[in-house]
Design a protein around this motif. Structure first.
Motif, PDB file in Angstrom:
ATOM      1  N   ARG A 179     129.262 -47.771 109.997  1.00 16.26           N
ATOM      2  CA  ARG A 179     128.148 -48.386 110.718  1.00 16.26           C
ATOM      3  C   ARG A 179     126.965 -48.521 109.773  1.00 16.26           C
ATOM      4  NH1 ARG A 179     123.731 -45.526 114.374  1.00 16.26           N
ATOM      5  NH2 ARG A 179     122.430 -47.335 114.795  1.00 16.26           N
TER       6      ARG A 179
ATOM      7  N   ASN B  80     120.114 -50.963 109.908  1.00 17.52           N
ATOM      8  CA  ASN B  80     118.815 -51.323 109.356  1.00 17.52           C
ATOM      9  C   ASN B  80     117.996 -51.995 110.456  1.00 17.52           C
ATOM     10  OD1 ASN B  80     119.210 -50.282 106.818  1.00 17.52           O
ATOM     11  ND2 ASN B  80     119.189 -52.227 105.735  1.00 17.52           N
TER      12      ASN B  80
ATOM     13  N   SER C  52     133.754 -58.128  95.084  1.00 14.47           N
ATOM     14  CA  SER C  52     134.169 -57.229  94.013  1.00 14.47           C
ATOM     15  C   SER C  52     135.680 -57.069  93.927  1.00 14.47           C
ATOM     16  CB  SER C  52     133.560 -55.855  94.271  1.00 14.47           C
ATOM     17  OG  SER C  52     134.118 -55.309  95.451  1.00 14.47           O
TER      18      SER C  52
ATOM     19  N   ILE D 266     137.331 -55.224  95.994  1.00 15.00           N
ATOM     20  CA  ILE D 266     137.697 -53.953  96.631  1.00 15.00           C
ATOM     21  C   ILE D 266     138.363 -54.219  97.982  1.00 15.00           C
ATOM     22  CG2 ILE D 266     136.700 -51.897  97.743  1.00 15.00           C
ATOM     23  CD1 ILE D 266     134.821 -51.714  95.325  1.00 15.00           C
TER      24      ILE D 266
ATOM     25  N   PHE E 124     118.869 -59.877  99.219  1.00 16.76           N
ATOM     26  CA  PHE E 124     118.317 -58.809 100.043  1.00 16.76           C
ATOM     27  C   PHE E 124     116.957 -58.453  99.474  1.00 16.76           C
ATOM     28  CE2 PHE E 124     120.158 -55.156 102.670  1.00 16.76           C
ATOM     29  CZ  PHE E 124     118.956 -54.520 102.871  1.00 16.76           C
TER      30      PHE E 124
ATOM     31  N   PRO F  79     117.677 -53.561  97.664  1.00 11.56           N
ATOM     32  CA  PRO F  79     118.408 -53.448  98.922  1.00 11.56           C
ATOM     33  C   PRO F  79     118.559 -51.981  99.314  1.00 11.56           C
ATOM     34  CG  PRO F  79     119.486 -55.029  97.499  1.00 11.56           C
ATOM     35  CD  PRO F  79     118.386 -54.404  96.698  1.00 11.56           C
TER      36      PRO F  79
ATOM     37  N   ILE G 122     120.129 -49.548 102.491  1.00 12.99           N
ATOM     38  CA  ILE G 122     120.962 -49.573 103.693  1.00 12.99           C
ATOM     39  C   ILE G 122     121.184 -48.157 104.182  1.00 12.99           C
ATOM     40  CG2 ILE G 122     123.314 -50.054 104.499  1.00 12.99           C
ATOM     41  CD1 ILE G 122     123.313 -52.469 102.640  1.00 12.99           C
TER      42      ILE G 122
ATOM     43  N   VAL H 269     123.594 -45.772 106.183  1.00 11.28           N
ATOM     44  CA  VAL H 269     124.962 -45.663 106.656  1.00 11.28           C
ATOM     45  C   VAL H 269     125.007 -44.516 107.649  1.00 11.28           C
ATOM     46  CG1 VAL H 269     127.227 -44.860 105.925  1.00 11.28           C
ATOM     47  CG2 VAL H 269     126.082 -46.662 104.643  1.00 11.28           C
TER      48      VAL H 269
ATOM     49  N   SER I 282     130.611 -41.412 103.577  1.00 14.41           N
ATOM     50  CA  SER I 282     130.635 -42.870 103.769  1.00 14.41           C
ATOM     51  C   SER I 282     129.634 -43.546 102.834  1.00 14.41           C
ATOM     52  CB  SER I 282     130.304 -43.214 105.221  1.00 14.41           C
ATOM     53  OG  SER I 282     131.212 -42.585 106.100  1.00 14.41           O
TER      54      SER I 282
ATOM     55  N   PHE J  92     131.132 -43.556  99.440  1.00 15.72           N
ATOM     56  CA  PHE J  92     132.143 -44.633  99.410  1.00 15.72           C
ATOM     57  C   PHE J  92     131.476 -45.984  99.162  1.00 15.72           C
ATOM     58  CE2 PHE J  92     134.292 -48.014 101.866  1.00 15.72           C
ATOM     59  CZ  PHE J  92     135.569 -47.984 101.321  1.00 15.72           C
ATOM     60  N   SER J  93     130.381 -46.266  99.885  1.00 15.54           N
ATOM     61  CA  SER J  93     129.683 -47.546  99.739  1.00 15.54           C
ATOM     62  C   SER J  93     129.126 -47.695  98.331  1.00 15.54           C
ATOM     63  CB  SER J  93     128.524 -47.650 100.744  1.00 15.54           C
ATOM     64  OG  SER J  93     129.006 -47.584 102.053  1.00 15.54           O
TER      65      SER J  93
ATOM     66  N   SER K 265     131.837 -48.172  95.714  1.00 15.40           N
ATOM     67  CA  SER K 265     132.366 -49.543  95.755  1.00 15.40           C
ATOM     68  C   SER K 265     131.434 -50.511  95.046  1.00 15.40           C
ATOM     69  CB  SER K 265     132.546 -50.002  97.212  1.00 15.40           C
ATOM     70  OG  SER K 265     133.426 -49.149  97.888  1.00 15.40           O
ATOM     71  N   LEU K 266     130.141 -50.364  95.291  1.00 14.67           N
ATOM     72  CA  LEU K 266     129.167 -51.291  94.690  1.00 14.67           C
ATOM     73  C   LEU K 266     129.143 -51.156  93.172  1.00 14.67           C
ATOM     74  CD1 LEU K 266     126.297 -50.912  97.308  1.00 14.67           C
ATOM     75  CD2 LEU K 266     127.434 -53.061  96.726  1.00 14.67           C
TER      76      LEU K 266
ATOM     77  N   LYS L 276     131.702 -49.676  91.243  1.00 12.04           N
ATOM     78  CA  LYS L 276     133.068 -49.978  90.782  1.00 12.04           C
ATOM     79  C   LYS L 276     133.255 -51.478  90.587  1.00 12.04           C
ATOM     80  CE  LYS L 276     137.518 -48.735  90.315  1.00 12.04           C
ATOM     81  NZ  LYS L 276     137.895 -47.824  89.208  1.00 12.04           N
ATOM     82  N   SER L 277     132.657 -52.235  91.476  1.00 10.96           N
ATOM     83  CA  SER L 277     132.846 -53.678  91.478  1.00 10.96           C
ATOM     84  C   SER L 277     131.948 -54.385  90.482  1.00 10.96           C
ATOM     85  CB  SER L 277     132.521 -54.219  92.857  1.00 10.96           C
ATOM     86  OG  SER L 277     131.145 -54.021  93.128  1.00 10.96           O
TER      87      SER L 277
ATOM     88  N   ILE M 288     128.811 -54.890  91.067  1.00  8.01           N
ATOM     89  CA  ILE M 288     127.676 -55.464  91.799  1.00  8.01           C
ATOM     90  C   ILE M 288     126.412 -54.665  91.528  1.00  8.01           C
ATOM     91  CG2 ILE M 288     126.747 -55.783  94.140  1.00  8.01           C
ATOM     92  CD1 ILE M 288     129.540 -56.787  94.929  1.00  8.01           C
TER      93      ILE M 288
ATOM     94  N   PHE N 298     139.299 -43.023 102.105  1.00 11.27           N
ATOM     95  CA  PHE N 298     138.656 -43.010 103.423  1.00 11.27           C
ATOM     96  C   PHE N 298     139.748 -43.131 104.461  1.00 11.27           C
ATOM     97  CE2 PHE N 298     134.356 -44.440 105.163  1.00 11.27           C
ATOM     98  CZ  PHE N 298     134.703 -44.302 106.488  1.00 11.27           C
TER      99      PHE N 298
END
Lengths: 360, 360
Positions: A76, A79, A97, A99, A237, B73, B75, B77, B86, B89-90, B93-94, B96-97, B99, B237
């Motif tokens: 979830r 914001n 990415s 993923i 963003f 940005p 966020i 979670v 979590s 994890f986010s 991912s950001l 790893k990719s 981004i 996850f």
């Protein structure tokens, strides 16, 4: 890697007294069932702004995942009103990415069960300085100050702002999924209840329940599961804080789209003044943008004003509506030759803004 | 692309009556100031489980970003107690990719201002079926059933479970950042207040306030800003729902780490029974794992039991503690030759689990 919206569904914004938030979320996803059975999503992102207070529920993403029988990471994103755009940003990043091949983004919110007095309290938790909320200030007061400053700066009459709700109700009258599906005269708008002078009831958005689901996928999944995928050109963003005179967050978020030339917009019109300030940032003549609504293809949904405002789900609705416009399947007023659309997802007063560009 | 933890800080888990949630979050980030001034993060992920109810605040991520003067940005979670994992994890991912080069993950929660009666109500909002919460059921009742079933299955005496709090208090006694820094005798544990028979007070976690910040970066930023970066081998996850007999979410989340052979663990010990069930899934002899605590390097922090349980910030604390162990800077009991650590972030009853593997 290119990223696509390859499916979208939305429920009519309405008051669903008999349904809980998860019921609505599941209902919006069920319309994408054929696509989901062909390609299971790798992740679920739930956009929800106020569920802890309005539903007395946490971990709604995990619960949605279980309700859908999808044992995938589920997160979830909260914001506040910008939850929808933030969720799209997260899903876009995961697919961009590599993923995730496919991300299911669900926006769901229930605001319709409560009287305004309670909801004002809930929405006031957005306010930038926590002491504002504790002192009893609500966002409408800020919007009223923004409006006064704007009227003074551009020497505008109060009547100027009636153009926005007038146009939004006209648009919503054609949208079967809108909450307020009726046109309204300018006189009615201008004589409606004062909320916080000069802000009147028709200058505020219409809160209700809603759920919308979109699939954000890579090209391979898009080609496999959707006849008419819509490309996400990018997501930007910005966090700029609340500013009474300018929407700096929107200015920063739309900067990368100067050459994009959208055919239509879906913007977060929390208040008539917010709509005016956003349109200014989108390149309209400052202080005159609401006089050019006839030439602009903006919020054909009816906007927060009249399609209705389902809290943190709004950004997901906006992207879904953009997808439906570009694919020629929107059930309301259609954009002419809709090749490119720009969505502005925001929190109530524009502290945070997310721009999402869609193209055919 | 390889991903690293290249900085970590944490506040003592405690009751900070004089500070708000954002104060704590900012304080935890300020310890990373030198690194942040060298490399501005591209994104902020805030892990917070209960702020809408406990702080009466939404959009805390944007507010934190503004408080830090970082226009990036941001966020929030929210996955209840699993928010920390979590968020990792986010961020993973950001990075790893590609981004984000650098993601600032902040876990912050305030639970210490409230009496148990109110907090039980807040934490009960996690329960898998919303009707449980509405019927007045609290998670402790589920944990008590898990415990009874487990005792029956493995023919265990009630005394078995006292091993966990006994060991956790011993560990916490050496950790200056723990809430309950004192050893406890088994007799005290076994004669403590009954919460939900056979669950007693010492079988539950110690709720309080906390904030922890970690930097998750790519290799280039790690080498530039940190002398001793710790590699994140991966994040897994799982959403498996609540199950009274088995922790299926943990089983699934640790499956990819069968060959990893961690030297130490930080696990989410919501209750003594939860710790036992997690250790079983981590490969200990089922029904006997709490008898081997002397041979296991687990929760040298003191765990939720005694380091304290700062709600959705817990997973960020666990990763920070793993970083401090591996870099030899943990202020409490040190792991011997800490080359590899495994973190299990979870929600209260294990509906969702996230495994995070760290290595030197």
């Amino acid at each position: 890697m290119e990223v696509f919206v390859s499916g979208a569904s939305l429920l009519k914004v309405d008051k669903y007294y008999e349904n809980g938030l998860l019921d609505l979320a599941v209902a919006s996803v069920s319309q994408l069932e054929a696509q989901l059975s062909e390609q299971k999503p790798d992740v679920i992102i739930l956009a929800n702004g106020y569920g802890e207070v309005t539903e007395e529920q946490t971990q709604l993403a995990g619960k949605l995942s279980n309700a859908l029988g999808l044992k995938v990471p589920a997160i979830r994103v909260e914001n506040a009103d910008a939850s929808g755009g933030s969720a799209v940003f997260s899903a876009y990043s995961l697919v961009k990415s590599g993923i995730a091949k496919s991300a299911l983004v669900v926006g769901a919110e229930k605001l319709g069960d409560f009287p305004s007095s309670h909801l004002n309290d809930v929405i006031a938790q957005n306010l930038d300085e926590e002491f504002s909320y504790r002192a009893g200030v609500v966002p409408q007061a800020y919007a009223a100050i923004q409006m006064k400053l704007y009227m003074k700066k551009y020497n505008l009459p109060r009547e100027y702002f009636a153009e926005w709700p007038y146009q939004m109700h006209k648009n919503a009258a054609e949208n079967p999924n809108a909450l307020l599906k009726f046109p309204v005269e300018r006189d009615t708008i201008l004589s409606s209840q004062v909320v916080s002078d000069p802000l009147r009831l028709f200058d505020t958005s219409a809160r209700a329940d809603g759920a919308s689901a979109i699939l954000i996928t890579n090209e391979e999944v898009a080609r496999k599961t959707c006849e008419t995928p819509v490309k996400i050109e990018g997501v930007h963003f910005s966090n700029a804080g609340v500013n009474l005179r300018e929407l700096l967050s929107v200015r920063e978020a739309v900067l990368p789209w100067r050459e994009f030339r959208p055919d239509f917009y879906e913007i977060h019109d929390s208040y008539s003044i917010t709509a005016a300030m956003i349109l200014d940032e989108l390149g309209q003549e400052r202080g005159k943008s609401l006089y050019s609504l006839d030439q602009l293809q903006v919020n054909f949904s009816g906007g927060l004003k009249a399609r209705g405002y389902p809290g943190g789900a709004t950004g997901v609705y906006q992207v879904a509506e953009g997808f439906l416009q570009i694919t020629g399947t929107f059930k309301g007023k259609r954009v002419k030759d809709p090749r490119r659309g720009l969505v502005i997802s925001m929190d109530d007063l524009g502290s945070t803004a997310i721009s999402i560009a869609l193209s055919r």
